[in-house]
Write a protein that holds these residues in place. Structure first.
Motif, PDB file in Angstrom:
ATOM      1  N   ASP A 190       0.999  -1.028  -0.055  1.00  0.00           N
ATOM      2  CA  ASP A 190      -0.086  -0.056  -0.173  1.00  0.00           C
ATOM      3  C   ASP A 190       0.733   1.060  -0.060  1.00  0.00           C
ATOM      4  N   GLN A 191       0.919   2.065  -1.110  1.00  0.00           N
ATOM      5  CA  GLN A 191       1.744   3.299  -1.256  1.00  0.00           C
ATOM      6  C   GLN A 191       1.336   4.208  -0.456  1.00  0.00           C
ATOM      7  N   ASP A 192      -0.070   4.244   0.198  1.00  0.00           N
ATOM      8  CA  ASP A 192      -0.703   5.377   0.910  1.00  0.00           C
ATOM      9  C   ASP A 192      -0.402   4.961   2.415  1.00  0.00           C
ATOM     10  N   ASP A 193       0.129   3.844   2.759  1.00  0.00           N
ATOM     11  CA  ASP A 193       0.460   3.656   4.054  1.00  0.00           C
ATOM     12  C   ASP A 193       2.097   4.200   4.528  1.00  0.00           C
ATOM     13  N   VAL A 194       1.894   5.634   4.406  1.00  0.00           N
ATOM     14  CA  VAL A 194       3.282   6.217   4.630  1.00  0.00           C
ATOM     15  C   VAL A 194       3.315   7.471   5.343  1.00  0.00           C
ATOM     16  N   MET A 195       4.132   7.972   5.962  1.00  0.00           N
ATOM     17  CA  MET A 195       4.154   9.302   6.876  1.00  0.00           C
ATOM     18  C   MET A 195       5.339   9.904   6.371  1.00  0.00           C
ATOM     19  N   PHE A 196       5.524  11.196   5.469  1.00  0.00           N
ATOM     20  CA  PHE A 196       6.744  11.889   5.426  1.00  0.00           C
ATOM     21  C   PHE A 196       7.004  13.003   6.247  1.00  0.00           C
TER      22      PHE A 196
END
Length: 277
Positions: free
Chosen positions: A200-206
């Protein structure tokens, strides 16, 4: 008259052999339906592949640190910290075909908001990373170079993290805690979906690269300026082979690798949405 005779004979044959006719028509219908289904599935698969390729960004190369060799066996890429932020700056400055060279550090971390928590990829990046990946904002704003320089405790989160930590409420202006540090959410990203590996590419915190090094992920004592990878965007797909060769030349020179000595890095096209994959 002969045509009418043929039509009469055809209808008579159908009426006499009614069961055989029904079976023949059924077979034709099933055959046509099967072909249409196969074509539809193929078109859907082609569209999905195209979407996933687009979601990764275009004209990208992933530069990763090299791998240690233990007892004659080469370990996984990135087991030596041979790349630095300085390498990314040099690649962007010295390779004509390179448009962006974005340093990256990342680690799986537990993020907390209120009484909710979620394990996600916490990634330290610079603003050009979003441009390289073609990542669009859904709401809010991205962090800038001044905020990276000041190690600001701010974050831009993916759709999955927003859903898991904030449910149906607006995450903008809210805080996400990573261990002892809290980060103000200033933006949410447009949805990208899964990559080729199913991640899941949306499972991220930048968060800003400097902030990640100081507060969330830490620095290597052996190489404080080390990064986990460098995401490189070239001018075009045609310029990628030349850029790859030039990048290797610049890095070998910076790392003082001479003769037939093996590189302490590797170039490849990213096969997933995760820059360190």
């Amino acid at each position: 008259m002969r045509s009418f005779s043929y039509i009469y004979l055809a209808f008579r044959s159908v009426r006499v052999h009614i069961l055989r006719s029904i079976l023949a028509v059924t077979g034709i219908v099933i055959g046509i339906a099967a072909v249409l289904i196969v074509v539809a599935v193929a078109e859907g698969a082609r569209a999905e592949v195209s979407r996933q390729i687009t979601s990764l960004g275009s004209n990208l190369l992933l530069v990763q640190p090299g791998a240690q060799v233990a007892q004659g066996v080469r370990q996984q890429a990135g087991t030596i910290l041979s790349l630095t932020t300085g390498d990314a700056i040099a690649v962007a400055r010295e390779v004509p075909d390179v448009v962006i060279a974005a340093p990256f550090v990342g680690e799986q971390k537990t993020t907390i908001s209120g009484d909710l928590n979620w394990s996600t990829l916490v990634a330290g990046v610079t603003p050009v990373f979003f441009e390289a990946r073609g990542w669009r904002l859904a709401e809010g704003q991205l962090f800038n170079d001044d905020q990276v320089a000041s190690a600001a405790k701010i974050a831009v989160i993916g759709r999955t993290v927003a859903r898991e930590l904030f449910r149906d409420s607006d995450p903008l202006g809210r805080f996400v805690r990573i261990e002892r540090s809290s980060y103000l959410v200033i933006g949410t990203l447009a949805e990208k979906g899964q990559d080729f590996t199913g991640r899941d590419q949306d499972d991220v915190m930048f968060i800003p690269l400097s902030s990640a090094r100081i507060f969330a992920i830490g620095r290597s004592q052996a190489n404080p300026d080390a990064v986990h990878s460098i995401l490189v965007k070239t001018e075009s797909a045609q310029s990628m082979p030349a850029a790859e060769t030039a990048i290797a030349r610049v890095l070998r020179q910076r790392h003082k690798i001479v003769g037939r000595k093996a590189d302490d890095f590797r170039n490849s096209e990213p096969h997933s949405g995760r820059p360190d994959a």
